[in-house]
Enzyme design. Structure first.
Site, PDB file in Angstrom:
ATOM      1  N   SER A 184       3.965  -2.237  10.220  1.00  0.00           N
ATOM      2  CA  SER A 184       5.417  -2.279  10.417  1.00  0.00           C
ATOM      3  C   SER A 184       6.077  -3.595   9.988  1.00  0.00           C
ATOM      4  O   SER A 184       7.086  -4.007  10.562  1.00  0.00           O
ATOM      5  CB  SER A 184       5.774  -1.980  11.878  1.00  0.00           C
ATOM      6  OG  SER A 184       5.382  -0.661  12.221  1.00  0.00           O
ATOM      7  N   GLU A 220      -4.927  -4.664  10.821  1.00  0.00           N
ATOM      8  CA  GLU A 220      -3.852  -3.694  11.012  1.00  0.00           C
ATOM      9  C   GLU A 220      -4.076  -2.929  12.314  1.00  0.00           C
ATOM     10  O   GLU A 220      -4.855  -1.963  12.341  1.00  0.00           O
ATOM     11  CB  GLU A 220      -3.839  -2.671   9.868  1.00  0.00           C
ATOM     12  CG  GLU A 220      -3.588  -3.259   8.504  1.00  0.00           C
ATOM     13  CD  GLU A 220      -3.010  -2.215   7.542  1.00  0.00           C
ATOM     14  OE1 GLU A 220      -1.848  -2.368   7.158  1.00  0.00           O
ATOM     15  OE2 GLU A 220      -3.715  -1.250   7.202  1.00  0.00           O
ATOM     16  N   ASN A 235       0.856  -1.192   0.000  1.00  0.00           N
ATOM     17  CA  ASN A 235       0.000   0.000   0.000  1.00  0.00           C
ATOM     18  C   ASN A 235       0.891   1.240   0.000  1.00  0.00           C
ATOM     19  O   ASN A 235       1.515   1.559   1.007  1.00  0.00           O
ATOM     20  CB  ASN A 235      -0.908  -0.028   1.241  1.00  0.00           C
ATOM     21  CG  ASN A 235      -1.751   1.224   1.350  1.00  0.00           C
ATOM     22  OD1 ASN A 235      -1.892   1.985   0.382  1.00  0.00           O
ATOM     23  ND2 ASN A 235      -2.321   1.454   2.525  1.00  0.00           N
ATOM     24  N   TRP A 236       0.908   1.920  -1.108  1.00  0.00           N
ATOM     25  CA  TRP A 236       1.815   3.067  -1.249  1.00  0.00           C
ATOM     26  C   TRP A 236       1.327   4.327  -0.541  1.00  0.00           C
ATOM     27  O   TRP A 236       2.071   5.276  -0.375  1.00  0.00           O
ATOM     28  CB  TRP A 236       2.025   3.365  -2.750  1.00  0.00           C
ATOM     29  CG  TRP A 236       3.117   2.533  -3.349  1.00  0.00           C
ATOM     30  CD1 TRP A 236       3.749   1.467  -2.771  1.00  0.00           C
ATOM     31  CD2 TRP A 236       3.734   2.709  -4.625  1.00  0.00           C
ATOM     32  NE1 TRP A 236       4.715   0.967  -3.603  1.00  0.00           N
ATOM     33  CE2 TRP A 236       4.714   1.710  -4.757  1.00  0.00           C
ATOM     34  CE3 TRP A 236       3.536   3.599  -5.677  1.00  0.00           C
ATOM     35  CZ2 TRP A 236       5.519   1.583  -5.894  1.00  0.00           C
ATOM     36  CZ3 TRP A 236       4.326   3.474  -6.820  1.00  0.00           C
ATOM     37  CH2 TRP A 236       5.309   2.477  -6.924  1.00  0.00           C
ATOM     38  N   LYS A 237       0.066   4.369  -0.177  1.00  0.00           N
ATOM     39  CA  LYS A 237      -0.488   5.583   0.460  1.00  0.00           C
ATOM     40  C   LYS A 237      -0.187   6.807  -0.421  1.00  0.00           C
ATOM     41  O   LYS A 237      -0.242   6.695  -1.636  1.00  0.00           O
ATOM     42  CB  LYS A 237       0.050   5.733   1.889  1.00  0.00           C
ATOM     43  CG  LYS A 237      -0.121   4.429   2.680  1.00  0.00           C
ATOM     44  CD  LYS A 237       0.222   4.535   4.127  1.00  0.00           C
ATOM     45  CE  LYS A 237       0.095   3.169   4.780  1.00  0.00           C
ATOM     46  NZ  LYS A 237       0.354   3.154   6.196  1.00  0.00           N
ATOM     47  N   HIS A 269      -9.325   1.426   5.447  1.00  0.00           N
ATOM     48  CA  HIS A 269      -8.010   1.655   6.046  1.00  0.00           C
ATOM     49  C   HIS A 269      -8.154   2.648   7.198  1.00  0.00           C
ATOM     50  O   HIS A 269      -8.958   3.577   7.123  1.00  0.00           O
ATOM     51  CB  HIS A 269      -7.023   2.191   4.999  1.00  0.00           C
ATOM     52  CG  HIS A 269      -5.611   2.152   5.513  1.00  0.00           C
ATOM     53  ND1 HIS A 269      -5.117   3.108   6.363  1.00  0.00           N
ATOM     54  CD2 HIS A 269      -4.613   1.258   5.314  1.00  0.00           C
ATOM     55  CE1 HIS A 269      -3.863   2.792   6.672  1.00  0.00           C
ATOM     56  NE2 HIS A 269      -3.532   1.669   6.051  1.00  0.00           N
TER      57      HIS A 269
HETATM   58  P1  13P Z   1       3.429   0.264   7.579  1.00  0.00           P
HETATM   59  O1  13P Z   1       3.894  -1.024   6.961  1.00  0.00           O
HETATM   60  O2  13P Z   1       4.192   1.459   7.086  1.00  0.00           O
HETATM   61  O3  13P Z   1       3.370   0.180   9.085  1.00  0.00           O
HETATM   62  O4  13P Z   1       1.924   0.507   7.074  1.00  0.00           O
HETATM   63  C1  13P Z   1       0.983  -0.478   7.222  1.00  0.00           C
HETATM   64  C2  13P Z   1      -0.245  -0.057   6.497  1.00  0.00           C
HETATM   65  O5  13P Z   1      -0.971   0.815   6.933  1.00  0.00           O
HETATM   66  C3  13P Z   1      -0.546  -0.676   5.211  1.00  0.00           C
HETATM   67  O6  13P Z   1      -1.834  -0.397   4.809  1.00  0.00           O
END
Ligand code: 13P
Length: 246
Positions: free
Chosen positions: A207, A165, A7-9, A96
């Site tokens: 993480s 998550e 997930n690149w956000k 999310h």
């Molecule tokens: P991180 O792997 O940066 O903690 O992010 C997890 C996440 O929110 C994926 O959608």
């Protein structure tokens, strides 16, 4: 089947496709490639070009969110599942914690899931408790509510994946301990089995990196990972897959 979803956000421009080219070439030569699927959710701006580029390749492209209406409407900046599907995405994240914290309610999320499925998008439905829920031992209650308020029996469960998550773990480097996480994933699957005969795949996110995946892989109930930060580097993302199968 295992899933490695990146997930690149809010990251990426057209030339960031180089990251995915490297991941794709690793995946297409990997001896374990039949055991897992790689899905990347770039921002809306890149879905069409990336989907075209990887059309006949291994990597699948998804969206990070979608609007809770079908087809077209008059909501400024909203993007519907129909529009997302029409540019080649095969999946969408829904729920999310970034979007829940900006106002996505269970009621909205239910519509998002429903419209996404109706438009042939597979859904990665995200759930997770906050730090204070965990402190107050409310984790199971919160997760159960997040699931039962959105996932209906009538939804086609083969096209649903659930991603657990914990919010306190996202981007913090903090991860749950093995026992705690095993119990939580088992509980999530139990709740899902009460709705659907067979539990959809349940992923872990928060993480995840090439080192701690050694611990996660010992928990066989985990069907894959939703990876944020480490998905922006081909090396870090590939290391997670390599170490998972080592
Ligand atoms: P991180 O792997 O940066 O903690 O992010 C997890 C996440 O929110 C994926 O959608």
């Amino acid at each position: 089947m295992r899933y490695f979803i990146g997930n690149w956000k809010m990251f990426g421009i057209p030339k960031s496709i180089n990251i995915l080219n490297k991941i794709n070439s690793f995946h297409s030569k990997d001896k374990n490639r039949k055991k897992y699927r790689v899905i990347i959710t770039p921002p809306y701006t890149l879905i069409e070009s990336y989907s075209k580029h990887f059309k006949n390749k291994k990597i699948l492209i998804g969206s990070q969110n979608c609007y809770q209406k079908d087809q077209f409407s008059s909501n400024t900046a909203a993007v519907s599942p129909y529009m997302i599907r029409s540019v080649g995405a095969k999946y969408t994240l829904v729920g999310h914690s970034d979007n829940r914290s900006e106002g996505d309610t269970s009621k909205m999320l239910k519509r998002k899931v429903e419209f996404a499925l109706n438009n042939n998008l597979k859904v990665v439905f995200c759930i997770g408790e906050g730090r204070s829920d965990k402190k107050n031992k409310k984790t199971f209650k919160v997760l159960k509510n997040q699931i039962i308020k959105v996932l209906e029996k009538k939804f086609y469960s083969n096209n649903i994946i659930v991603a657990y998550e914990p919010i306190w773990s996202i981007g913090t480097g903090k991860i749950p301990n093995k026992d705690e996480l095993t119990k939580t994933i088992t509980y999530i699957k139990k709740v899902l089995k009460n709705i659907y005969k067979k539990s959809p795949a349940v992923l872990y996110g928060g993480s995840v990196d090439g080192n701690n995946v050694e611990m996660f892989k010992q928990i066989t109930e985990i069907d894959g990972f939703l990876i944020g930060g480490a998905s922006k580097s081909s090396k870090k993302f590939i290391d997670i897959i390599k170490n998972y199968y080592r």
